[in-house]
Write a protein that holds these residues in place. Structure first.
Motif, PDB file in Angstrom:
ATOM      1  N   ARG B  20      10.827  -2.907   2.561  1.00  0.00           N
ATOM      2  CA  ARG B  20      11.014  -2.741   1.043  1.00  0.00           C
ATOM      3  C   ARG B  20      10.550  -1.141   0.712  1.00  0.00           C
ATOM      4  O   ARG B  20      10.710  -1.021  -0.487  1.00  0.00           O
ATOM      5  CB  ARG B  20       9.813  -3.861   0.465  1.00  0.00           C
ATOM      6  N   CYS B  21      10.073  -0.581   1.829  1.00  0.00           N
ATOM      7  CA  CYS B  21       9.259   0.741   1.378  1.00  0.00           C
ATOM      8  C   CYS B  21      10.494   1.800   1.125  1.00  0.00           C
ATOM      9  O   CYS B  21      11.660   1.628   1.857  1.00  0.00           O
ATOM     10  CB  CYS B  21       8.610   0.964   2.701  1.00  0.00           C
ATOM     11  N   LYS B  22      10.196   2.642   0.562  1.00  0.00           N
ATOM     12  CA  LYS B  22      11.283   3.893   0.236  1.00  0.00           C
ATOM     13  C   LYS B  22      10.543   5.190   0.463  1.00  0.00           C
ATOM     14  O   LYS B  22      10.956   6.268  -0.046  1.00  0.00           O
ATOM     15  CB  LYS B  22      11.481   3.943  -1.370  1.00  0.00           C
ATOM     16  N   GLY B  23       9.611   5.117   1.499  1.00  0.00           N
ATOM     17  CA  GLY B  23       9.137   6.393   1.935  1.00  0.00           C
ATOM     18  C   GLY B  23       8.312   7.442   1.219  1.00  0.00           C
ATOM     19  O   GLY B  23       8.435   8.527   1.474  1.00  0.00           O
ATOM     20  N   CYS B  24       7.871   6.890  -0.079  1.00  0.00           N
ATOM     21  CA  CYS B  24       7.393   8.117  -0.873  1.00  0.00           C
ATOM     22  C   CYS B  24       6.193   8.631  -0.355  1.00  0.00           C
ATOM     23  O   CYS B  24       6.034   9.778  -0.770  1.00  0.00           O
ATOM     24  CB  CYS B  24       7.077   7.283  -2.031  1.00  0.00           C
ATOM     25  N   GLY B  25       5.480   8.353   0.513  1.00  0.00           N
ATOM     26  CA  GLY B  25       4.306   8.742   0.961  1.00  0.00           C
ATOM     27  C   GLY B  25       3.117   8.533   0.288  1.00  0.00           C
ATOM     28  O   GLY B  25       1.825   9.031   0.508  1.00  0.00           O
ATOM     29  N   PHE B  26       2.926   7.850  -0.597  1.00  0.00           N
ATOM     30  CA  PHE B  26       1.728   7.728  -1.782  1.00  0.00           C
ATOM     31  C   PHE B  26       0.607   6.918  -1.089  1.00  0.00           C
ATOM     32  O   PHE B  26      -0.477   7.406  -1.214  1.00  0.00           O
ATOM     33  CB  PHE B  26       2.069   6.999  -3.249  1.00  0.00           C
ATOM     34  N   CYS B  27       0.935   5.845  -0.337  1.00  0.00           N
ATOM     35  CA  CYS B  27      -0.166   5.184   0.232  1.00  0.00           C
ATOM     36  C   CYS B  27      -0.886   6.126   1.545  1.00  0.00           C
ATOM     37  O   CYS B  27      -2.076   6.191   1.736  1.00  0.00           O
ATOM     38  CB  CYS B  27       0.359   3.967   0.984  1.00  0.00           C
ATOM     39  N   VAL B  28      -0.091   6.974   2.176  1.00  0.00           N
ATOM     40  CA  VAL B  28      -0.475   7.797   3.082  1.00  0.00           C
ATOM     41  C   VAL B  28      -1.301   8.821   2.821  1.00  0.00           C
ATOM     42  O   VAL B  28      -2.464   9.003   3.118  1.00  0.00           O
ATOM     43  CB  VAL B  28       0.606   8.210   3.918  1.00  0.00           C
ATOM     44  N   GLU B  37      -0.197   6.568   8.452  1.00  0.00           N
ATOM     45  CA  GLU B  37       0.680   7.895   8.684  1.00  0.00           C
ATOM     46  C   GLU B  37       1.970   7.304   8.635  1.00  0.00           C
ATOM     47  O   GLU B  37       2.370   6.330   8.574  1.00  0.00           O
ATOM     48  CB  GLU B  37       0.410   8.500   9.992  1.00  0.00           C
ATOM     49  N   MET B  38       2.951   8.288   8.164  1.00  0.00           N
ATOM     50  CA  MET B  38       4.328   8.119   7.988  1.00  0.00           C
ATOM     51  C   MET B  38       5.058   7.931   9.375  1.00  0.00           C
ATOM     52  O   MET B  38       4.474   8.722  10.427  1.00  0.00           O
ATOM     53  CB  MET B  38       5.231   9.360   7.471  1.00  0.00           C
ATOM     54  N   SER B  39       5.980   6.840   9.763  1.00  0.00           N
ATOM     55  CA  SER B  39       6.379   7.027  11.020  1.00  0.00           C
ATOM     56  C   SER B  39       7.716   7.438  11.030  1.00  0.00           C
ATOM     57  O   SER B  39       8.223   8.077  10.103  1.00  0.00           O
ATOM     58  CB  SER B  39       6.720   5.287  11.233  1.00  0.00           C
ATOM     59  N   PRO B  49       9.041   4.140   6.917  1.00  0.00           N
ATOM     60  CA  PRO B  49       7.892   3.392   6.298  1.00  0.00           C
ATOM     61  C   PRO B  49       6.652   3.860   7.039  1.00  0.00           C
ATOM     62  O   PRO B  49       6.761   4.627   8.067  1.00  0.00           O
ATOM     63  CB  PRO B  49       8.130   2.075   6.966  1.00  0.00           C
ATOM     64  N   PRO B  50       5.465   3.854   6.302  1.00  0.00           N
ATOM     65  CA  PRO B  50       4.288   4.106   6.985  1.00  0.00           C
ATOM     66  C   PRO B  50       3.881   3.422   8.117  1.00  0.00           C
ATOM     67  O   PRO B  50       4.441   2.156   8.019  1.00  0.00           O
ATOM     68  CB  PRO B  50       3.170   3.953   5.806  1.00  0.00           C
ATOM     69  N   ARG B  51       2.966   3.732   9.047  1.00  0.00           N
ATOM     70  CA  ARG B  51       2.438   3.026  10.062  1.00  0.00           C
ATOM     71  C   ARG B  51       0.860   2.939   9.941  1.00  0.00           C
ATOM     72  O   ARG B  51       0.487   3.979   9.702  1.00  0.00           O
ATOM     73  CB  ARG B  51       3.146   3.146  11.325  1.00  0.00           C
ATOM     74  N   ILE B  67      -1.244   1.690  -5.495  1.00  0.00           N
ATOM     75  CA  ILE B  67      -0.377   2.840  -5.714  1.00  0.00           C
ATOM     76  C   ILE B  67       1.165   2.690  -5.118  1.00  0.00           C
ATOM     77  O   ILE B  67       1.991   3.276  -5.795  1.00  0.00           O
ATOM     78  CB  ILE B  67      -0.886   4.187  -5.079  1.00  0.00           C
ATOM     79  N   CYS B  68       1.364   1.702  -4.413  1.00  0.00           N
ATOM     80  CA  CYS B  68       2.700   1.758  -3.841  1.00  0.00           C
ATOM     81  C   CYS B  68       3.785   1.070  -5.029  1.00  0.00           C
ATOM     82  O   CYS B  68       3.564   0.259  -5.490  1.00  0.00           O
ATOM     83  CB  CYS B  68       2.739   0.548  -2.688  1.00  0.00           C
ATOM     84  N   PRO B  69       4.595   1.986  -5.237  1.00  0.00           N
ATOM     85  CA  PRO B  69       5.544   1.631  -6.556  1.00  0.00           C
ATOM     86  C   PRO B  69       6.595   0.468  -6.358  1.00  0.00           C
ATOM     87  O   PRO B  69       7.242   0.273  -6.774  1.00  0.00           O
ATOM     88  CB  PRO B  69       6.365   2.798  -6.624  1.00  0.00           C
ATOM     89  N   GLU B  70       6.668   0.135  -4.730  1.00  0.00           N
ATOM     90  CA  GLU B  70       7.682  -0.725  -4.122  1.00  0.00           C
ATOM     91  C   GLU B  70       7.099  -2.063  -3.919  1.00  0.00           C
ATOM     92  O   GLU B  70       7.753  -2.908  -3.273  1.00  0.00           O
ATOM     93  CB  GLU B  70       8.145  -0.374  -2.818  1.00  0.00           C
ATOM     94  N   PHE B  71       5.599  -2.222  -4.172  1.00  0.00           N
ATOM     95  CA  PHE B  71       5.104  -3.451  -3.906  1.00  0.00           C
ATOM     96  C   PHE B  71       5.239  -3.747  -2.221  1.00  0.00           C
ATOM     97  O   PHE B  71       5.433  -4.925  -1.870  1.00  0.00           O
ATOM     98  CB  PHE B  71       5.652  -4.897  -4.729  1.00  0.00           C
ATOM     99  N   SER B  72       5.317  -2.641  -1.373  1.00  0.00           N
ATOM    100  CA  SER B  72       5.512  -2.892  -0.033  1.00  0.00           C
ATOM    101  C   SER B  72       4.286  -2.996   1.046  1.00  0.00           C
ATOM    102  O   SER B  72       4.550  -2.913   2.075  1.00  0.00           O
ATOM    103  CB  SER B  72       6.679  -2.187   0.418  1.00  0.00           C
ATOM    104  N   ILE B  73       3.089  -2.914   0.485  1.00  0.00           N
ATOM    105  CA  ILE B  73       1.963  -2.671   1.312  1.00  0.00           C
ATOM    106  C   ILE B  73       0.831  -3.491   0.585  1.00  0.00           C
ATOM    107  O   ILE B  73       0.690  -3.145  -0.678  1.00  0.00           O
ATOM    108  CB  ILE B  73       1.688  -1.230   1.775  1.00  0.00           C
ATOM    109  N   TYR B  74       0.093  -4.284   1.415  1.00  0.00           N
ATOM    110  CA  TYR B  74      -1.068  -4.966   0.761  1.00  0.00           C
ATOM    111  C   TYR B  74      -1.996  -5.347   1.714  1.00  0.00           C
ATOM    112  O   TYR B  74      -1.738  -5.118   3.194  1.00  0.00           O
ATOM    113  CB  TYR B  74      -0.688  -6.157   0.077  1.00  0.00           C
TER     114      TYR B  74
HETATM  115  S1  SF4 Z   1       4.462   1.472   1.622  1.00  0.00           S
HETATM  116 FE1  SF4 Z   1       4.848   2.084  -0.869  1.00  0.00          FE
HETATM  117  S2  SF4 Z   1       3.640   3.788  -1.142  1.00  0.00           S
HETATM  118 FE2  SF4 Z   1       3.716   3.570   1.124  1.00  0.00          FE
HETATM  119  S3  SF4 Z   1       5.347   4.945   1.399  1.00  0.00           S
HETATM  120 FE3  SF4 Z   1       6.281   2.952   1.332  1.00  0.00          FE
HETATM  121  S4  SF4 Z   1       7.021   2.871  -0.774  1.00  0.00           S
HETATM  122 FE4  SF4 Z   1       5.634   4.459  -0.457  1.00  0.00          FE
END
Ligand code: SF4
Ligand SMILES: Cc1ncc(C[n+]2csc(CCOP(=O)(O)OP(=O)(O)O)c2C)c(N)n1
Ligand code: SF4
Ligand code: SF4
Ligand SMILES: [Mg+2]
Lengths: 292, 91
Positions: B20-28, B37-39, B49-51, B67-74
């Motif tokens: 579901r992640c779009k790799g924006c890097g906000f969480c990292v 960290e980004m993978s 996606p982050p790892r 902060i995740c705009p994609e609801f993809s990390i919790y």
């Molecule tokens: S998990 Fe969410 S905040 Fe982190 S890089 Fe992916 S989309 Fe962005």
């Protein structure tokens, strides 16, 4: 624990979303999803009965929110979320009515509805995502585009005076006015929670990254760069005079809660006035007790 | 790290819905403990996606989740920590 095992649980936010519509359409690094999470968090904390909360949007990237959130919702036409919200509130005063829409929708095409709903002190909460442009249609100049910012209809930079939304809201009669950026996660939540607990016209502006149009046209980088700008240039000034909140291109962002006051709502005024004029003949409308 | 009496930091268990992640890097970028960290791997949509770099450091602050705009990390509370008195790490 293995990665696969973890995925069996689900993010708590999914309770607030129509999961058949996710993934959403927003671009990578767009901040609208973040504001949705802050909103969901506020709803959860408010402990409101979600069957009595309705959400409305107009058209735009932000306008998609009403379709993604699992509440009774109306996706209205462009600029018309507020008149529809007004009708909804008056037809069923028991509802908590929230409008979640873009700057263009609320202050551009919907600007007239905005000032009049505020003037009447309609009991509505507006969450306005300000990304400084008409994003969905290709990044045109909006009523909020800062002077000098580039837009698809201002290839040499914008020269129109923008609205300062908190000033417009207060001047028009809003009883709760705040501005945050999408990066102020908890502050946005707290503000929304506070406004949900109030009666009257509440307005919360959330400055939010539009990566694909605003940032790209202005060569400002990606979502992270915009969040960094918010971090560096925002300054919390609760109670600031709303006349001082103009935003210049990549300039200082004064954020905070600017207005929080009590004033009889449209329905309060109607009931009071007609009760006075008509006496016992008049049945007060939409009066609920205990947590109205 | 020293604790006051029985008071302990909360510990989080991070869940990433990679596809579901779009790799924006906000969480990292905004994790206060630099847990992510980004993978280099690609998800189904072609984003990175982050790892998890160091889950032991995770404080269960849920900032990445918010902060995740994609609801993809919790994040969920680590089971072992559920008993006993805990420090409130979430504002
Ligand atoms: S998990 Fe969410 S905040 Fe982190 S890089 Fe992916 S989309 Fe962005
Ligand atoms: C009556 C009408 N006029 C114009 C449009 C085209 N239109 C759709 S969205 C939009 C602007 C949206 O801007 P904003 O409200 O700021 O939302 P954003 O996409 O930036 O989140 C416009 C002009 C329309 N759909 N209907
Ligand atoms: S065009 Fe801009 S506002 Fe619309 S989804 Fe993309 S980044 Fe977000
Ligand atoms: S919960 Fe907080 S500490 Fe843990 S990974 Fe997320 S942001 Fe980092
Ligand atoms: Mg906009």
């Amino acid at each position: 624990m293995k990665e696969e095992d973890r995925l069996q649980e689900r993010p708590p936010i999914e309770d607030f979303l129509r999961m058949d519509r996710i993934p959403h359409i927003w671009c990578p690094g767009c901040g609208i999803g973040t504001v949705v999470t802050s909103f969901a968090e506020a709803l959860k904390k408010s402990e409101l009965d979600l069957d009595k909360v309705a959400i409305l949007s107009g058209i735009g990237c932000t306008g998609r929110v009403a379709g993604y959130v699992k509440l009774d919702s109306i996706h209205t036409t462009h600029g018309r979320a507020l008149p529809v919200a007004t009708g909804l509130k008056l037809a069923n005063p028991e509802l908590k009515v929230v409008v979640f829409s873009g700057d263009g929708d609320i202050a551009g095409i919907g600007g007239n509805h905005f000032i009049h709903a505020a003037r009447r002190n309609m009991d509505i909460l507006i969450i306005c995502v300000n990304n400084f442009n008409y994003a969905m249609t290709g990044g045109q100049v909006a009523a909020t585009t800062p002077i000098d910012a580039n837009a698809s209809t201002a290839p040499y930079g914008n020269f129109e005076y923008p609205f300062s939304l908190p000033y417009l809201a207060e001047a028009s009669g809003a009883t709760y006015v705040a501005r945050w950026t999408a990066l102020h996660l908890r502050r946005v939540t707290k503000s929304i929670q506070e406004a949900l607990g109030k009666r009257g016209f509440s307005f919360i502006e959330v400055i939010t990254p539009c990566v694909t149009l605003y940032a790209r046209r202005n060569r400002l980088g990606d979502g992270l760069n915009l969040l960094k700008y918010y971090y560096e240039k925002s300054e919390i000034q609760h109670g600031a005079d709303t006349r001082t909140l103009d935003i210049s291109y990549q300039g200082k962002l004064i954020v905070g809660k600017f207005v929080d006051k009590e004033k009889p709502t449209f329905l309060d005024c109607m009931n009071e006035h007609l009760g006075k004029v008509l006496g016992d003949k008049y049945q007060p409308y939409g009066v609920y007790h205990d947590g109205d | 790290m020293k604790y006051f009496g029985d008071l302990k930091e909360k510990k989080g268990e991070i869940h990433i819905i990679k596809d579901r992640c779009k790799g924006c890097g906000f969480c990292v970028e905004y994790c206060p403990k630099d847990v992510l960290e980004m993978s280099e791997e690609f998800n189904i949509k072609g984003y990175h996606p982050p790892r998890i770099k160091n889950e032991d450091e995770c404080l269960y602050c849920q900032l990445c989740e918010t902060i995740c705009p994609e609801f993809s990390i919790y994040v969920t509370l680590k089971k072992e920590e559920e008993k006993g008195e805990k420090g409130e790490s979430r504002p």
